[in-house]
Design a protein around this motif. Sequence first.
Motif, mmCIF file in Angstrom:
data_model
loop_
_atom_site.group_PDB
_atom_site.id
_atom_site.type_symbol
_atom_site.label_atom_id
_atom_site.label_comp_id
_atom_site.label_asym_id
_atom_site.label_seq_id
_atom_site.Cartn_x
_atom_site.Cartn_y
_atom_site.Cartn_z
ATOM 1 N N PRO A 233 0.808 -1.223 0.000
ATOM 2 C CA PRO A 233 0.000 0.000 0.000
ATOM 3 C C PRO A 233 0.844 1.277 0.000
ATOM 4 N N ALA A 234 1.909 1.308 0.803
ATOM 5 C CA ALA A 234 2.771 2.492 0.829
ATOM 6 C C ALA A 234 3.528 2.640 -0.486
ATOM 7 N N TYR A 235 3.991 1.531 -1.054
ATOM 8 C CA TYR A 235 4.710 1.568 -2.336
ATOM 9 C C TYR A 235 3.829 2.149 -3.432
ATOM 10 N N VAL A 236 2.566 1.748 -3.457
ATOM 11 C CA VAL A 236 1.641 2.251 -4.471
ATOM 12 C C VAL A 236 1.525 3.771 -4.378
ATOM 13 N N GLY A 237 1.418 4.295 -3.155
ATOM 14 C CA GLY A 237 1.379 5.746 -2.988
ATOM 15 C C GLY A 237 2.683 6.414 -3.399
ATOM 16 N N ASP A 238 3.810 5.774 -3.105
ATOM 17 C CA ASP A 238 5.111 6.340 -3.449
ATOM 18 C C ASP A 238 5.287 6.534 -4.958
ATOM 19 N N VAL A 239 4.735 5.613 -5.746
ATOM 20 C CA VAL A 239 4.917 5.701 -7.206
ATOM 21 C C VAL A 239 3.795 6.477 -7.873
ATOM 22 N N GLY A 240 2.951 7.131 -7.065
ATOM 23 C CA GLY A 240 1.946 8.028 -7.615
ATOM 24 C C GLY A 240 0.658 7.390 -8.072
ATOM 25 N N VAL A 241 0.394 6.180 -7.612
ATOM 26 C CA VAL A 241 -0.847 5.493 -7.978
ATOM 27 C C VAL A 241 -1.877 5.697 -6.853
ATOM 28 N N ALA A 242 -3.142 5.810 -7.201
ATOM 29 C CA ALA A 242 -4.196 6.119 -6.229
ATOM 30 C C ALA A 242 -4.273 5.062 -5.128
ATOM 31 N N GLY A 243 -4.638 5.515 -3.913
ATOM 32 C CA GLY A 243 -4.662 4.629 -2.758
ATOM 33 C C GLY A 243 -5.629 3.466 -2.879
ATOM 34 N N TRP A 244 -6.763 3.668 -3.578
ATOM 35 C CA TRP A 244 -7.728 2.575 -3.703
ATOM 36 C C TRP A 244 -7.127 1.382 -4.441
ATOM 37 N N VAL A 245 -6.137 1.650 -5.304
ATOM 38 C CA VAL A 245 -5.509 0.561 -6.055
ATOM 39 C C VAL A 245 -4.811 -0.402 -5.100
ATOM 40 N N ALA A 246 -4.186 0.142 -4.046
ATOM 41 C CA ALA A 246 -3.471 -0.711 -3.092
ATOM 42 C C ALA A 246 -4.434 -1.651 -2.376
ATOM 43 N N ALA A 247 -5.559 -1.107 -1.898
ATOM 44 C CA ALA A 247 -6.521 -1.944 -1.189
ATOM 45 C C ALA A 247 -7.084 -3.020 -2.101
ATOM 46 N N TRP A 248 -7.418 -2.634 -3.324
ATOM 47 C CA TRP A 248 -7.972 -3.620 -4.247
ATOM 48 C C TRP A 248 -6.910 -4.577 -4.762
ATOM 49 N N ALA A 249 -5.660 -4.145 -4.780
ATOM 50 C CA ALA A 249 -4.590 -5.072 -5.153
ATOM 51 C C ALA A 249 -4.465 -6.183 -4.123
ATOM 52 N N LEU A 250 -4.506 -5.812 -2.832
ATOM 53 C CA LEU A 250 -4.447 -6.833 -1.786
ATOM 54 C C LEU A 250 -5.679 -7.725 -1.832
ATOM 55 N N GLY A 251 -6.839 -7.131 -2.091
ATOM 56 C CA GLY A 251 -8.039 -7.939 -2.232
ATOM 57 C C GLY A 251 -7.978 -8.856 -3.442
ATOM 58 N N LEU A 252 -7.398 -8.351 -4.529
ATOM 59 C CA LEU A 252 -7.260 -9.160 -5.745
ATOM 60 C C LEU A 252 -6.307 -10.318 -5.526
ATOM 61 N N ILE A 253 -5.261 -10.096 -4.747
ATOM 62 C CA ILE A 253 -4.362 -11.198 -4.393
ATOM 63 C C ILE A 253 -5.168 -12.317 -3.733
ATOM 64 N N GLY A 254 -6.012 -11.942 -2.779
ATOM 65 C CA GLY A 254 -6.824 -12.938 -2.102
ATOM 66 C C GLY A 254 -7.815 -13.608 -3.030
ATOM 67 N N ALA A 255 -8.451 -12.826 -3.921
ATOM 68 C CA ALA A 255 -9.440 -13.397 -4.844
ATOM 69 C C ALA A 255 -8.796 -14.398 -5.790
ATOM 70 N N CYS A 256 -7.658 -14.037 -6.347
ATOM 71 C CA CYS A 256 -6.993 -14.938 -7.290
ATOM 72 C C CYS A 256 -6.464 -16.181 -6.590
ATOM 73 N N ASN A 257 -6.068 -16.026 -5.335
ATOM 74 C CA ASN A 257 -5.521 -17.194 -4.653
ATOM 75 C C ASN A 257 -6.599 -18.119 -4.104
ATOM 76 N N ILE A 258 -7.849 -17.691 -4.096
ATOM 77 C CA ILE A 258 -8.914 -18.636 -3.757
ATOM 78 C C ILE A 258 -8.870 -19.792 -4.745
ATOM 79 N N ALA A 259 -8.773 -19.428 -6.029
ATOM 80 C CA ALA A 259 -8.629 -20.465 -7.051
ATOM 81 C C ALA A 259 -7.215 -21.013 -7.081
ATOM 82 N N GLY A 260 -6.221 -20.103 -6.951
ATOM 83 C CA GLY A 260 -4.827 -20.521 -7.076
ATOM 84 C C GLY A 260 -4.407 -21.515 -6.016
ATOM 85 N N ALA A 261 -4.805 -21.261 -4.760
ATOM 86 C CA ALA A 261 -4.409 -22.172 -3.683
ATOM 87 C C ALA A 261 -4.978 -23.562 -3.902
ATOM 88 N N TYR A 262 -6.232 -23.619 -4.352
ATOM 89 C CA TYR A 262 -6.836 -24.930 -4.575
ATOM 90 C C TYR A 262 -6.208 -25.636 -5.778
#
Length: 418
Positions: free
Chosen positions: A253-282
């Motif tokens: 989340p801090a890295y995303v802000g450092d490179v000038g990307v909007a804060g919502w992207v960080a939260a959804w990136a972490l959420g997307l990690i979880g969403a993709c790994n629901i299928a990925g882990a299985y």
Amino acid sequence: MPTPSRPKLDNTARTVLIAAALVVTISMGVRQAFGVFLTPVVQELGIGREVFGFAIALQNLLFGLIQPFIGMIADRFGPSRVVVAGTVAYVAGLVFAASTADPTGLLVTLGIAVGIGLAGTSFVVVLGAVGRVVPEARRPQCFALVTAGGSLGMFAVVPGAYAMLDAFGWRDAILLLALVASTMIAFGFALDGSRRRDRLTATAGSPPPAQPAGAVSLSQAMTEARGSGSFWLLSLGFGVCGFQITFIGTHLPAYVGDVGVAGWVAAWALGLIGACNIAGAYIIGSLGSRFRSRNVLVVVYALRTVFVLAVVLLPPSPAVILAFAACFGFTWLGTIPLTSTLVARIFGPRYLSTLYGIVFLSHQVGAFLGAWGGGYIYDLLGSYDAVWMAMAGLSAVAAIIHLPISDRPVVHAAAKAT
């Protein structure tokens, strides 16, 4: 190699499996949300990122250091008591963190108390419970399903935590997370299914189910593990995994802000990690029943090398961050069912919580370095670039060191000794 049969799960196994998945869904989901609190906590308390990173690092290190002992307690007394006690520590840490006003308070609450709570509500405890009630042929899929629960928690909790943070401030948001974490007590009581089944069988006049061939005592299991080169290579590789996912979860989340990307992207990136790994882990975990888990792990770490290099070398943008999250997220927790399956295959399921707890300690040492080291390098150099490059190099090393791992069971040596 293909699985010759797919035995059905009985009611006890299904109950334990569902309870285990729900515990890690909540425990890991809340844990992965801590990264979104970095910026507001640092700003309000007037501390550096290294201090917040060290609190999360201490949490991960303590989580790992006591994990083998927690595993022994769960193997001896059952997982339910461990999960309930862990939940109490987890909730207490979050509640007191919401009122902290200085770095010391942050270390005691998010660092020590939550670290202890995580140790009691982790994969090590619940996978040990699952491993004892499901048939060996179904272990990879069942371990993968439980692991996917951790990803579901990340997908569900992290965006919710970000929304609560935005609506109520970080202190009230942490209190709401404590309320969510408290529900683990209800599911923890269902994890002693195998112990209850054995007691009922014995009461009915039949002997308890025979233990699988393997180490007949904990000391023999520990001796076999200590003398196994594959055990230590597996542990080292798992340490790399801990470094990677904790750095990303804490500092993305801090890295995303450092490179000038909007804060919502960080939260959804972490959420997307979880969403993709629901299928990925299985999917990745289930591959362990069709191919050698060692070889699947080699591919996972090799892919991570490519993904990390891509996010470093490509120009930062919402699309790049989210694509990285999706790709890396697919492999996020896929190492857990593969690693735990290897430990169970080599040493048997009897002391899985203990032996996997030792392997998990290495994971958490890596996690400590990822959380604290990321903040330290940032404060020292003013960017995360060096950490990203180190992460890519370590991932390549992890892929290589998994090649010589042998999955041949060694427990027959203990059986011969008797």
